[in-house]
Design a protein around this motif. Structure first.
Motif, PDB file in Angstrom:
ATOM      1  N   LEU A 229       0.712  -1.345  -0.104  1.00 40.54           N
ATOM      2  CA  LEU A 229      -0.079  -0.031   0.023  1.00 40.54           C
ATOM      3  C   LEU A 229       0.877   1.303   0.169  1.00 40.54           C
ATOM      4  O   LEU A 229       0.182   2.439  -0.243  1.00 40.54           O
ATOM      5  N   SER A 230       2.286   1.189   0.174  1.00 41.16           N
ATOM      6  CA  SER A 230       3.236   2.109   0.278  1.00 41.16           C
ATOM      7  C   SER A 230       3.883   2.301  -0.936  1.00 41.16           C
ATOM      8  O   SER A 230       4.663   3.206  -1.335  1.00 41.16           O
ATOM      9  N   SER A 231       3.681   1.369  -1.828  1.00 44.17           N
ATOM     10  CA  SER A 231       4.470   1.040  -3.244  1.00 44.17           C
ATOM     11  C   SER A 231       4.442   2.137  -4.247  1.00 44.17           C
ATOM     12  O   SER A 231       3.118   2.674  -4.398  1.00 44.17           O
ATOM     13  N   THR A 232       5.476   2.666  -4.786  1.00 45.11           N
ATOM     14  CA  THR A 232       5.166   3.479  -5.935  1.00 45.11           C
ATOM     15  C   THR A 232       5.399   2.903  -7.157  1.00 45.11           C
ATOM     16  O   THR A 232       5.398   3.438  -8.160  1.00 45.11           O
ATOM     17  N   ASP A 233       5.332   1.346  -7.189  1.00 45.46           N
ATOM     18  CA  ASP A 233       5.517   0.896  -8.528  1.00 45.46           C
ATOM     19  C   ASP A 233       4.116   1.197  -9.404  1.00 45.46           C
ATOM     20  O   ASP A 233       3.059   1.285  -8.644  1.00 45.46           O
ATOM     21  N   SER A 234       4.327   1.534 -10.501  1.00 41.62           N
ATOM     22  CA  SER A 234       3.172   1.898 -11.297  1.00 41.62           C
ATOM     23  C   SER A 234       1.917   1.252 -11.318  1.00 41.62           C
ATOM     24  O   SER A 234       0.780   1.588 -11.069  1.00 41.62           O
ATOM     25  N   ALA A 235       1.952  -0.127 -11.478  1.00 38.66           N
ATOM     26  CA  ALA A 235       0.932  -0.899 -11.792  1.00 38.66           C
ATOM     27  C   ALA A 235       0.324  -1.104 -10.264  1.00 38.66           C
ATOM     28  O   ALA A 235      -0.984  -1.288 -10.153  1.00 38.66           O
ATOM     29  N   VAL A 236       1.072  -1.448  -9.275  1.00 41.37           N
ATOM     30  CA  VAL A 236       0.628  -1.600  -7.847  1.00 41.37           C
ATOM     31  C   VAL A 236       0.066  -0.371  -7.297  1.00 41.37           C
ATOM     32  O   VAL A 236      -0.976  -0.383  -6.943  1.00 41.37           O
ATOM     33  N   ASN A 237       0.625   0.941  -7.461  1.00 34.35           N
ATOM     34  CA  ASN A 237      -0.089   2.111  -6.789  1.00 34.35           C
ATOM     35  C   ASN A 237      -1.245   2.392  -7.748  1.00 34.35           C
ATOM     36  O   ASN A 237      -2.296   2.808  -7.264  1.00 34.35           O
ATOM     37  N   GLN A 238      -1.389   2.200  -9.109  1.00 33.86           N
ATOM     38  CA  GLN A 238      -2.624   2.491  -9.973  1.00 33.86           C
ATOM     39  C   GLN A 238      -3.813   1.540  -9.333  1.00 33.86           C
ATOM     40  O   GLN A 238      -4.919   1.853  -9.080  1.00 33.86           O
ATOM     41  N   PHE A 239      -3.626   0.166  -9.310  1.00 32.21           N
ATOM     42  CA  PHE A 239      -4.674  -0.792  -8.995  1.00 32.21           C
ATOM     43  C   PHE A 239      -5.118  -0.406  -7.399  1.00 32.21           C
ATOM     44  O   PHE A 239      -6.256  -0.502  -7.122  1.00 32.21           O
ATOM     45  N   PHE A 240      -4.251  -0.371  -6.613  1.00 35.56           N
ATOM     46  CA  PHE A 240      -4.604  -0.505  -5.149  1.00 35.56           C
ATOM     47  C   PHE A 240      -5.331   1.163  -4.873  1.00 35.56           C
ATOM     48  O   PHE A 240      -5.736   1.222  -3.649  1.00 35.56           O
ATOM     49  N   ASN A 241      -5.081   1.847  -5.731  1.00 36.01           N
ATOM     50  CA  ASN A 241      -5.664   3.225  -5.439  1.00 36.01           C
ATOM     51  C   ASN A 241      -6.421   3.717  -6.415  1.00 36.01           C
ATOM     52  O   ASN A 241      -7.099   4.791  -6.671  1.00 36.01           O
ATOM     53  N   ALA A 242      -7.014   2.492  -7.337  1.00 36.02           N
ATOM     54  CA  ALA A 242      -8.087   2.666  -8.188  1.00 36.02           C
ATOM     55  C   ALA A 242      -7.838   3.889  -9.162  1.00 36.02           C
ATOM     56  O   ALA A 242      -8.766   4.886  -9.171  1.00 36.02           O
ATOM     57  N   ARG A 243      -6.717   4.112  -9.905  1.00 32.61           N
ATOM     58  CA  ARG A 243      -6.644   5.206 -10.670  1.00 32.61           C
ATOM     59  C   ARG A 243      -6.521   4.815 -12.164  1.00 32.61           C
ATOM     60  O   ARG A 243      -6.203   3.899 -12.233  1.00 32.61           O
ATOM     61  N   ARG A 244      -6.704   5.731 -12.954  1.00 33.82           N
ATOM     62  CA  ARG A 244      -6.761   5.586 -14.343  1.00 33.82           C
ATOM     63  C   ARG A 244      -5.293   5.639 -15.065  1.00 33.82           C
ATOM     64  O   ARG A 244      -4.708   4.767 -15.816  1.00 33.82           O
ATOM     65  N   GLU A 245      -4.436   6.499 -14.267  1.00 36.27           N
ATOM     66  CA  GLU A 245      -3.018   6.603 -14.893  1.00 36.27           C
ATOM     67  C   GLU A 245      -2.205   5.330 -14.505  1.00 36.27           C
ATOM     68  O   GLU A 245      -2.110   5.117 -13.274  1.00 36.27           O
ATOM     69  N   GLY A 246      -1.728   4.828 -15.530  1.00 31.55           N
ATOM     70  CA  GLY A 246      -0.843   3.650 -15.004  1.00 31.55           C
ATOM     71  C   GLY A 246      -1.004   2.762 -16.301  1.00 31.55           C
ATOM     72  O   GLY A 246      -1.481   2.848 -17.063  1.00 31.55           O
ATOM     73  N   PRO A 247      -0.108   1.405 -15.940  1.00 35.77           N
ATOM     74  CA  PRO A 247       0.039   0.733 -17.258  1.00 35.77           C
ATOM     75  C   PRO A 247      -1.351  -0.311 -17.292  1.00 35.77           C
ATOM     76  O   PRO A 247      -1.382  -1.158 -18.621  1.00 35.77           O
ATOM     77  N   ILE A 248      -2.201  -0.321 -16.593  1.00 36.64           N
ATOM     78  CA  ILE A 248      -3.568  -1.076 -16.407  1.00 36.64           C
ATOM     79  C   ILE A 248      -4.686  -0.231 -17.418  1.00 36.64           C
ATOM     80  O   ILE A 248      -4.861   0.777 -17.181  1.00 36.64           O
ATOM     81  N   GLY A 249      -4.948  -0.940 -18.588  1.00 37.83           N
ATOM     82  CA  GLY A 249      -6.055  -0.594 -19.283  1.00 37.83           C
ATOM     83  C   GLY A 249      -7.389  -0.765 -19.158  1.00 37.83           C
ATOM     84  O   GLY A 249      -7.704  -1.598 -18.314  1.00 37.83           O
ATOM     85  N   MET A 250      -8.444  -0.558 -19.885  1.00 40.87           N
ATOM     86  CA  MET A 250      -9.802  -0.945 -19.736  1.00 40.87           C
ATOM     87  C   MET A 250      -9.821  -2.508 -19.921  1.00 40.87           C
ATOM     88  O   MET A 250     -10.694  -3.069 -19.196  1.00 40.87           O
ATOM     89  N   SER A 251      -9.217  -2.908 -21.018  1.00 39.92           N
ATOM     90  CA  SER A 251      -9.251  -4.350 -21.471  1.00 39.92           C
ATOM     91  C   SER A 251      -7.958  -5.010 -20.777  1.00 39.92           C
ATOM     92  O   SER A 251      -8.037  -6.099 -20.055  1.00 39.92           O
TER      93      SER A 251
END
Length: 341
Positions: A229-251
């Motif tokens: 929960l304190s990670s700044t890894d882009s995928a981890v930070n995006q997923f666990f904070n429910a953000r659009r910005e990051g490597p995870i897309g809609m599909s």
């Protein structure tokens, strides 16, 4: 008490489709762990590999020193008695009463008489708050009740390991909160190793001791809750904070051009959200492996995100942990004043 699960170099494919590969991590004994990931990343497939319902293309699943993929059917059947599994939809037999569904593993795997079976079934039904519904059919109860009935069935053999496949799927936030509390209480009472597969970040942020993220056909990270929960890894930070910005897309994952346009590399520019306090058992005492809030962060020299460990009542768990954990006691009353003649 629970046992450790160690996954080493696991790979699974269906035809030409690679689900995940080279997945390695350890689920600590007696703790609550969660495995998350976007839809379609093979979370349910992973659970089926742990109990031998599917076999990996490569790798090992060590359970108390036994390699599950190498077991013959007879020994695999025996090993499964050490597991309790809560399937995604409860997987209750529609033609059986709730009582008979919960009793099924006892009748299948033991030689207990019906009197003892009834004692065990009713104790587990009471544990999950289902007493009074034992005579009903699965179609006559709500989705949340079916989940709890499925959990009672998973508990009747007193398993050392409990696997739960998206237990919060289809539940509203209030029922999900009750179910999370139930997992914390079960871990406290039984000491079982619990692994929950989910994509619900609300559950992940408050319940487990450890968690990991599946993405890009592999495991991005697995570790202590505060580490994730304190990670700044882009995928981890995006997923666990429910953000659009990051490597995870809609599909699937975003392409390089989209990521460049966001200015997002391997590290997220967004700050992690505050880490909430972890769920305590109903009795108010910490579970055996439940760590003091902020302990991992402090020992690794990581600064907690601002506002972390403050609950809805405004209590700061970093300050009030001893009292909240049941170890704080009122000072003894002063001795009575001497009697004056």
């Amino acid at each position: 008490m629970g046992v450790e699960i160690r996954v080493d170099g696991l790979k699974k494919t269906f035809g030409r489709q690679v689900i995940w590969e080279d997945v390695s991590f350890t689920v600590p004994a007696g703790q609550i762990s969660a495995l998350l990931g976007p839809s379609g990343t093979g979370k349910s497939v992973f659970l089926k590999n742990l109990i031998g319902l599917l076999r990996p293309d490569r790798g090992h699943v060590w359970v108390d020193g036994v390699d599950v993929p190498e077991l013959r059917e007879k020994h695999l059947y025996e090993l499964r008695r050490r597991f309790g599994v809560l399937f995604q939809d409860g997987a209750l037999f529609g033609s059986m009463s709730v009582y008979d569904n919960v009793a099924f593993p006892l009748r299948e795997h033991t030689r207990y008489g019906e009197s003892k079976i009834r004692d065990i079934v009713m104790s587990k039904m009471e544990m999950v708050g289902m007493v009074g519904a034992e005579g009903k059919l699965p179609g006559e109860i709500s989705g949340g009740m079916r989940k709890r009935a499925g959990l009672a069935r998973a508990l009747v053999l007193d398993p050392e390991i409990i696997l739960a496949d998206e237990p919060d799927s289809g539940l509203d936030p209030v029922r999900t909160s009750y179910l999370n509390q139930l997992f914390a209480d079960i871990n406290y009472e039984t000491g079982a190793t619990i692994l929950i597969v989910t994509h619900d970040i609300g559950t992940a942020r408050v319940l487990p001791d450890n968690m990991g993220l599946l993405f890009r056909r592999g495991l991005v990270m697995f570790g202590h809750r505060e580490m994730i929960l304190s990670s700044t890894d882009s995928a981890v930070n995006q997923f666990f904070n429910a953000r659009r910005e990051g490597p995870i897309g809609m599909s699937e994952e975003k392409d390089d051009a989209t990521l460049r346009s966001e200015g997002n590399g391997g590290r997220s520019r967004a700050r992690p959200a505050p880490i909430p306090p972890q769920i305590m058992p109903t009795n108010g005492r910490p579970r055996p492996y439940q760590a003091r809030p902020g302990q991992w962060l402090q020992s690794h020299g990581v600064q907690a995100p601002p506002g972390s460990f403050v609950d809805d009542e405004g209590r700061d768990w970093l300050i009030d942990w001893d009292r909240l954990a049941g170890r704080w006691q009122e000072p003894p009353p002063p001795p009575p004043a001497p009697h004056k003649a």
